[in-house]
Write a protein that holds these residues in place. Structure first.
Motif, PDB file in Angstrom:
ATOM      1  N   ARG A 145      15.593  96.290  99.356  1.00 35.91           N
ATOM      2  CA  ARG A 145      15.510  94.964  98.740  1.00 35.91           C
ATOM      3  C   ARG A 145      16.891  94.340  98.572  1.00 35.91           C
ATOM      4  NH1 ARG A 145      12.645  96.787  93.322  1.00 35.91           N
ATOM      5  NH2 ARG A 145      14.621  97.926  93.393  1.00 35.91           N
ATOM      6  N   GLY A 146      17.818  95.093  97.985  1.00 36.11           N
ATOM      7  CA  GLY A 146      19.118  94.539  97.651  1.00 36.11           C
ATOM      8  C   GLY A 146      20.113  94.587  98.797  1.00 36.11           C
ATOM      9  N   ALA A 147      21.207  93.850  98.637  1.00 38.33           N
ATOM     10  CA  ALA A 147      22.257  93.800  99.646  1.00 38.33           C
ATOM     11  C   ALA A 147      22.947  95.154  99.768  1.00 38.33           C
ATOM     12  CB  ALA A 147      23.287  92.730  99.274  1.00 38.33           C
ATOM     13  N   PRO A 148      23.293  95.577 100.979  1.00 38.75           N
ATOM     14  CA  PRO A 148      24.047  96.820 101.135  1.00 38.75           C
ATOM     15  C   PRO A 148      25.475  96.663 100.626  1.00 38.75           C
ATOM     16  CG  PRO A 148      23.885  95.675 103.236  1.00 38.75           C
ATOM     17  CD  PRO A 148      23.031  94.920 102.266  1.00 38.75           C
ATOM     18  N   PHE A 149      26.096  97.789 100.313  1.00 40.32           N
ATOM     19  CA  PHE A 149      27.499  97.824  99.890  1.00 40.32           C
ATOM     20  C   PHE A 149      28.301  98.627 100.912  1.00 40.32           C
ATOM     21  CE2 PHE A 149      26.200  95.896  96.143  1.00 40.32           C
ATOM     22  CZ  PHE A 149      27.209  95.789  95.191  1.00 40.32           C
TER      23      PHE A 149
END
Length: 232
Positions: free
Chosen positions: A153-157
């Motif tokens: 769901r969230g942006a990768p780091f």
């Protein structure tokens, strides 16, 4: 279909783009993506049902985001040792596009993008460990410098190694991955909005921009097809 496009063979973004029948799709930072305009949630739900009934949907398990305006579909393989595209995704993309056309839906490649957060770090393992715990993320394909959301769901780091402190510049920036044929327009819009070009040494795959106060961001593209050769 070529050998490199068959089965589970791993392929690079350029190979995907050069395959026939994938004009609706763009490879960005997180796989091959397509956006189909639907105009209603009900139409989007019908499209998702059509995708679920396609051959190979269980093997490729596409990621689908349904909104009232449209549906985003992402194709990517996520395993312990690989994070990327395979030949299976080429055929999946063709089938999904055909299902969209059968429902009267059109693709808008310009609406595709992914965003990544990049952190500069002197002690990479220590910094990665903190963010892994805080976000509830996990390593990407056993990488020690990439974290991804296991729920997708969230942006990768991404953690970029520094050899020495750089107090004169920010150490966290955003990477914006856009379709290869949208990069110039996106950069022009950012510059017109008050930004400045910091570095284009890696163009046409990456540009470094900064906002009016010097906060940096990168614009990246993945694997555009080779330009057609001129014939005389």
């Amino acid at each position: 279909m070529t050998h490199t496009e068959s089965g589970a063979a791993r392929i690079r973004p350029r190979r995907f783009h050069e395959s026939a029948g994938v004009a609706d799709w763009r490879v960005v930072g997180e796989g091959a993506c397509a956006y189909f305009r639907t105009g209603s949630f009900a139409a989007g739900a019908r499209f998702v049902q059509a995708i679920a009934e396609l051959p190979g949907s269980e093997d490729g398990h596409p990621d689908v985001d349904v909104r009232r305006e449209g549906v985003t579909v992402r194709l990517i393989t996520v395993t312990d040792d690989y994070y990327g595209l395979t030949g299976l995704h080429v055929e999946q993309a063709r089938r999904i596009s055909a299902a969209a056309r059968a429902l009267g839906l059109t693709a808008d490649p310009s609406a595709v993008q992914t965003v990544q957060v990049t952190v500069d770090a002197l002690d990479g393992p220590a910094v990665v460990a903190f963010w892994r715990a805080l976000l509830g993320y996990r390593d990407r394909a056993n990488s020690g410098e990439d974290l991804i959301d296991p729920r997708r769901r969230g942006a990768p780091f991404y953690f970029q190694r520094m050899d020495e402190p750089r107090p004169q510049r920010n150490r966290v920036h955003v990477d914006v991955w856009v379709p290869y044929d949208e990069a110039e327009a996106r950069i022009a819009a950012a510059l017109a909005a008050g930004g400045r070009l910091v570095n284009d040494a890696d163009a046409p795959s990456n540009w470094v921009l900064a906002d009016p106060e010097g906060n940096e961001a990168c614009v990246g593209v993945a694997g555009p097809p080779e330009p057609a050769a001129d014939h005389v």
